[in-house]
Design a protein around this motif. Structure first.
Motif, PDB file in Angstrom:
ATOM      1  N   LEU A  58       0.826  -1.206   0.000  1.00 34.87           N
ATOM      2  CA  LEU A  58       0.000   0.000   0.000  1.00 34.87           C
ATOM      3  C   LEU A  58       0.862   1.259   0.000  1.00 34.87           C
ATOM      4  O   LEU A  58       0.574   2.223  -0.709  1.00 34.87           O
ATOM      5  N   ALA A  61       0.946   4.039  -2.854  1.00 30.90           N
ATOM      6  CA  ALA A  61       0.611   5.418  -2.487  1.00 30.90           C
ATOM      7  C   ALA A  61       1.685   6.399  -2.955  1.00 30.90           C
ATOM      8  O   ALA A  61       1.373   7.470  -3.478  1.00 30.90           O
ATOM      9  N   GLN A  90       2.379   5.823  -7.260  1.00 32.12           N
ATOM     10  CA  GLN A  90       1.274   5.719  -8.221  1.00 32.12           C
ATOM     11  C   GLN A  90       1.369   6.759  -9.325  1.00 32.12           C
ATOM     12  O   GLN A  90       1.830   7.883  -9.059  1.00 32.12           O
ATOM     13  N   LEU A 120      -6.040  -5.834  -1.263  1.00 32.57           N
ATOM     14  CA  LEU A 120      -6.174  -4.377  -1.155  1.00 32.57           C
ATOM     15  C   LEU A 120      -7.281  -3.855  -2.066  1.00 32.57           C
ATOM     16  O   LEU A 120      -7.985  -2.901  -1.723  1.00 32.57           O
ATOM     17  N   LEU A 137      -8.961  -0.197  -1.086  1.00 29.56           N
ATOM     18  CA  LEU A 137      -7.865   0.719  -0.756  1.00 29.56           C
ATOM     19  C   LEU A 137      -7.060   1.093  -1.992  1.00 29.56           C
ATOM     20  O   LEU A 137      -6.430   2.148  -2.031  1.00 29.56           O
ATOM     21  N   ILE A 138      -7.083   0.203  -3.001  1.00 33.03           N
ATOM     22  CA  ILE A 138      -6.426   0.508  -4.276  1.00 33.03           C
ATOM     23  C   ILE A 138      -7.357   0.137  -5.426  1.00 33.03           C
ATOM     24  O   ILE A 138      -8.283  -0.665  -5.249  1.00 33.03           O
ATOM     25  N   THR A 188      -4.154   4.507  -5.318  1.00 27.62           N
ATOM     26  CA  THR A 188      -4.978   4.441  -4.105  1.00 27.62           C
ATOM     27  C   THR A 188      -6.348   5.054  -4.364  1.00 27.62           C
ATOM     28  O   THR A 188      -6.561   5.771  -5.336  1.00 27.62           O
ATOM     29  N   THR A 189      -7.275   4.774  -3.452  1.00 29.51           N
ATOM     30  CA  THR A 189      -8.658   5.244  -3.569  1.00 29.51           C
ATOM     31  C   THR A 189      -8.954   6.318  -2.528  1.00 29.51           C
ATOM     32  O   THR A 189      -8.156   6.565  -1.623  1.00 29.51           O
ATOM     33  N   PHE A 191      -8.849   4.849   0.889  1.00 30.34           N
ATOM     34  CA  PHE A 191      -7.511   4.854   1.495  1.00 30.34           C
ATOM     35  C   PHE A 191      -7.276   6.175   2.220  1.00 30.34           C
ATOM     36  O   PHE A 191      -6.859   6.192   3.372  1.00 30.34           O
TER      37      PHE A 191
END
Length: 196
Positions: free
Chosen positions: A97, A101, A104, A126, A131-132, A149-150, A153
């Protein structure tokens, strides 16, 4: 004068919106009714709900009325409302993650290269936890998927934007990544998941 059916319908809506016990006097004043008529309408509504065996019942509290759930349904409501278990992400999930992050959009090959180990299952997990996400495909050979990431997240980790991420000098250095993640983990960052 407004007919009884409309008044009872309005009382029903008022009970729903009000939440707390609704005083008969207040409800009566809205329709310029006398207290006794308003009280009788509430009692009729209460009887209708009871007759139909609805999951919501109308309870009288000190000459006021309120919507409440039927007592017999408490067991099911408790099961529904039991708090979601708090789970921490595994060390490997935190590592992946963090890489996503900071780098990306990034491909799985780049993530594998930084970690020195394959991360297919971690990425799947994830994604399931929202979260992604897949951001599209790279223009490189084989057009691999790009990950990012979203907003989930950001929300779960308390960031307004990616600019709020702590600074890491060299994301390619796994030791730095692990130290940063250890720091985050020591701050007791945990995320609510829906049992996954």
């Amino acid at each position: 004068m407004i007919n009884k059916k409309i008044i009872k319908s309005a009382f029903e809506s008022m009970l729903f919106v009000w939440g707390d016990p609704l005083d008969v006097k207040s409800a009566a004043e809205i329709f310029n009714l006398n207290w006794k008529d308003a009280y009788d309408y509430f009692k009729e509504l209460q009887a209708e709900y009871e007759k139909e065996g609805r999951g919501i019942v109308i309870r009288e509290v000190n000459k006021s009325f309120q919507f409440v759930t039927r007592y017999e349904n408490n067991e099911y409501i408790e099961k529904l409302c039991t708090p979601v278990k708090e789970k921490k992400l595994s060390q490997s999930a935190l590592e992946v993650l963090a890489i996503i992050a900071y780098k990306q959009p990034v491909t799985k090959v780049e993530i594998d290269s930084i970690r020195g180990i394959k991360c297919d299952r971690v990425i799947e997990g994830l994604i399931k936890k929202d979260l992604i996400i897949e951001l599209g495909r790279s223009t490189g050979i084989g057009r691999p998927i790009l990950y990012g990431t979203t907003s989930t997240f950001l929300k779960n980790f308390g960031f307004e934007s990616l600019n709020d991420l702590p600074h890491i000098e060299d994301i390619g250095n796994v030791m730095h990544v692990e130290q940063e993640l250890d720091d985050l983990d020591n701050q007791q960052i945990s995320i609510n998941f829906d049992g996954q």
